[in-house]
Scaffold this motif. Structure first.
Motif, mmCIF file in Angstrom:
data_model
loop_
_atom_site.group_PDB
_atom_site.id
_atom_site.type_symbol
_atom_site.label_atom_id
_atom_site.label_comp_id
_atom_site.label_asym_id
_atom_site.label_seq_id
_atom_site.Cartn_x
_atom_site.Cartn_y
_atom_site.Cartn_z
ATOM 1 N N SER A 1 0.323 -1.178 0.021
ATOM 2 C CA SER A 1 0.171 -0.319 0.280
ATOM 3 C C SER A 1 0.869 1.013 -0.453
ATOM 4 O O SER A 1 0.429 2.310 -0.255
ATOM 5 C CB SER A 1 -0.736 0.075 1.266
ATOM 6 N N ALA A 2 1.676 1.142 0.941
ATOM 7 C CA ALA A 2 3.036 2.110 0.873
ATOM 8 C C ALA A 2 3.796 2.697 -0.465
ATOM 9 O O ALA A 2 3.413 3.763 -0.831
ATOM 10 C CB ALA A 2 3.870 1.899 1.834
ATOM 11 N N ILE B 1 6.242 11.645 7.970
ATOM 12 C CA ILE B 1 6.565 12.546 6.703
ATOM 13 C C ILE B 1 5.687 12.460 5.248
ATOM 14 O O ILE B 1 4.606 14.130 4.924
ATOM 15 C CB ILE B 1 7.991 12.580 6.252
ATOM 16 N N PHE B 2 5.283 11.223 4.876
ATOM 17 C CA PHE B 2 4.589 11.213 3.649
ATOM 18 C C PHE B 2 3.462 11.875 3.880
ATOM 19 O O PHE B 2 2.540 13.066 3.262
ATOM 20 C CB PHE B 2 4.234 9.739 2.808
ATOM 21 N N GLY B 3 2.416 11.440 5.268
ATOM 22 C CA GLY B 3 1.425 11.770 5.228
ATOM 23 C C GLY B 3 1.379 13.388 5.590
ATOM 24 O O GLY B 3 0.527 14.034 4.661
ATOM 25 N N LEU B 4 2.437 14.295 6.374
ATOM 26 C CA LEU B 4 2.031 15.037 6.387
ATOM 27 C C LEU B 4 2.837 16.511 5.074
ATOM 28 O O LEU B 4 1.908 17.392 5.245
ATOM 29 C CB LEU B 4 3.439 15.513 7.953
ATOM 30 N N ALA B 5 3.218 16.235 4.436
ATOM 31 C CA ALA B 5 3.743 16.631 2.957
ATOM 32 C C ALA B 5 2.246 16.542 2.544
ATOM 33 O O ALA B 5 2.170 17.488 1.476
ATOM 34 C CB ALA B 5 5.111 15.758 2.805
ATOM 35 N N SER B 6 1.380 15.835 2.344
ATOM 36 C CA SER B 6 0.770 15.255 1.343
ATOM 37 C C SER B 6 -0.476 16.449 1.430
ATOM 38 O O SER B 6 -0.836 16.983 0.588
ATOM 39 C CB SER B 6 0.232 14.192 1.629
ATOM 40 N N ASN C 1 -3.502 10.649 0.309
ATOM 41 C CA ASN C 1 -2.281 9.607 0.545
ATOM 42 C C ASN C 1 -2.582 9.661 1.966
ATOM 43 O O ASN C 1 -1.917 8.731 2.751
ATOM 44 C CB ASN C 1 -1.164 10.974 -0.080
ATOM 45 N N VAL C 2 -3.203 10.227 3.049
ATOM 46 C CA VAL C 2 -3.303 11.120 4.228
ATOM 47 C C VAL C 2 -4.250 10.127 4.684
ATOM 48 O O VAL C 2 -2.856 8.634 5.842
ATOM 49 C CB VAL C 2 -4.226 11.747 4.738
#
Length: 512
Positions: free
Chosen positions: A31-32, A98-103, A185-186
């Motif tokens: 999933s990631a 990081i990926f969630g916050l950046a999204s 993404n979140v």
């Protein structure tokens, strides 16, 4: 990524996951990986609307796309060793956060500059997660037969994510604003974080491993300067000092990086592994395949939305024929490798893809949509065969002590192929557009305007001239893709000429 055996801190050798935990870990990391690869192409169908809403220039539009693969490619060589040091499970968790916050930041970006920065931060999270996905599979699946199945699923998910990105983007834009392509993404990042904490394998780390930040910085500077030089060449009025300066910085940084690797005991890249022709052939296949897919998708989605008035979803469905052609062969390629050999699948696959690209050129030049679709379908079939065994050629032909390095280099080849595709084909699309553009009298204000501005100007004479220019640019991009595929096919046919049907394709099959 490091997939070789790792010293374990805080866990014992007898600790193994149950069957449902192992396959749950595969779902989590897949999933990631789907999010990571999806974000490479999800903006293709959103770019025209996004450019208009943010008033982005032609150069900014390309940076919005390219910031993501650029940062990933720069960080990947060192992220494998960082995962060894901290533990791949922990680095995977950091990457998800990081990926969630950046999204979130990307979804609500008020300016083009903010979105570019958010895309770069997205890439930091992706670079942390990407090596960990395969490392966690190796840790979770101690039995080779199960592990091979898990890796086959992993490879297919990577291809699917890249292929369906334009469709997902188009579907969301049918109902929401462009920021929705990031918001999806979140929840997946949050769910993945909770799941890997609860059911993931123990965190294995090796504190003796050294993370070489200097080498990573050298690669990043070199790649950034290279992309800047390429993009500057696509401007209507070329800034030659910027082009020359960027090229000099790129050459100097990458040269210093290469020399540094030869002096390190544990280099990020050991260039001697490229002496193995099967390894090098796999690298060429991986980079060329991704280049062709992303180059064709980028140009097709832009042309059919701007010129033909396709909705984002319609444009996404059009380019999905590449995936339709590639997936069947991508899934069965590994199963028949022992009988066919690397030469037929890789060299033959790229040759078939080149033929398909040629058919697509004819369809685009003659405005024959069925012929264009047929060409993309044939191209996808050839690329599916090639990419299905590229990983086997890469990972199966390096010593076990270099398995982690080989895995990182493999992922760099995929990201670098996409990076070069967007940088060169996006720049070529704009360069050719401006060269083909013949404006009517009294429309000089559109000479330096973006294709989007001219094609949405409302002036029928300007729209017609811009459409003709975009058609010519679209054909130019497809010709360039075909040329790259021919070069890739010729290179792999030469490198793999001894890997005929029935010959061994791997010297170290245990690396998988």
């Amino acid at each position: 990524m490091t997939t070789a055996s790792l010293p374990v801190v805080g866990t014992g050798p007898g600790q193994q996951l149950s069957r449902w935990q192992r396959w749950s870990v595969l779902v989590i990391v897949s999933s990631a990986l789907l999010l990571i690869t999806l974000d490479n192409t999800v903006l293709y169908t959103a770019l025209p609307r996004l450019t208009e809403d943010l008033q982005a220039s032609t150069s900014q539009s390309l940076w919005i796309i390219n910031a993501y693969p650029l940062v990933i490619a720069g960080l990947l060589p060192g992220s494998g060793s960082l995962g060894d040091r901290l533990g791949h499970k922990r680095l995977f968790q950091y990457g998800l956060v990081i990926f969630g916050l950046a999204s979130l930041a990307a979804a609500f970006s008020p300016t083009a500059e903010t979105l570019i920065a958010a895309r770069a931060l997205l890439a930091v999270g992706a670079a942390a997660m990407m090596p960990a996905t395969l490392a966690l599979i190796r840790i979770s699946f101690p039995m080779e037969r199960e592990r091979n199945v898990a890796i086959a699923v992993w490879a297919s998910v990577s291809l699917v994510g890249m292929a369906i990105g334009p469709i997902v983007g188009g579907l969301l834009l049918e109902h929401f604003w462009w920021g929705s392509v990031f918001l999806i993404n979140v929840p997946i990042a949050v769910a993945g974080l909770l799941a890997i904490i609860l059911i993931g394998p123990p965190n294995r780390r090796n504190p003796s491993k050294h993370w070489d930040g200097v080498s990573s910085a050298q690669v990043m500077v070199g790649l950034t300067a290279s992309v800047l030089a390429i993009k500057s060449l696509a401007e209507n009025h070329i800034n030659w000092p910027l082009v020359i300066g960027s090229a000099v910085i790129a050459a100097a940084s990458l040269t210093v990086f290469g020399r540094r690797q030869t002096r390190l005991q544990e280099p990020l890249i050991d260039f001697t592994i490229f002496r193995n022709k099967a390894f090098t052939g796999g690298m060429v296949a991986a980079g060329t395949s991704v280049f062709a897919i992303m180059g064709a998708q980028l140009a097709s989605t832009q042309r059919f939305q701007l010129v033909e008035g396709y909705t984002p979803l319609e444009a996404g469905l059009l380019v999905s024929v590449i995936a339709v052609g590639s997936l069947p062969l991508a899934l069965i390629g590994g199963a028949v490798l022992q009988r066919t050999g690397l030469l037929l699948l890789i060299g033959g696959g790229l040759s078939t893809a080149a033929v398909g690209a040629g058919v697509a050129v004819v369809g685009a030049a003659q405005h024959l949509l069925p012929v264009l679709v047929l060409g993309l379908l044939i191209m996808g079939a050839g690329l599916g065969a090639s990419i299905s065994v590229a990983s086997t050629a890469i990972m199966g032909n390096v010593p076990p002590r270099r398995a982690g390095m080989a895995a990182s280099i493999e992922e760099v080849s995929y990201e670098f192929g996409g990076l070069v595709a967007v940088a060169t084909m996006g720049s070529l699309l704009n360069f050719a557009y401006f060269r083909f553009l013949v404006l009517p009298t009294g429309a000089g204000e559109f000479a330096d305007a973006s294709p989007t501005a001219a094609l949405t100007s409302g002036r029928s004479d300007v729209v017609l001239a811009a459409a003709d220019a975009m058609d010519g640019a679209f054909v130019a991009v497809l010709v360039a893709v075909a040329v790259v595929l021919v070069a890739g096919a010729a290179t792999t046919l030469s490198l793999l000429r001894r890997y005929t049907p029935g010959t061994a394709s791997q010297a170290y099959p245990g690396n998988h």
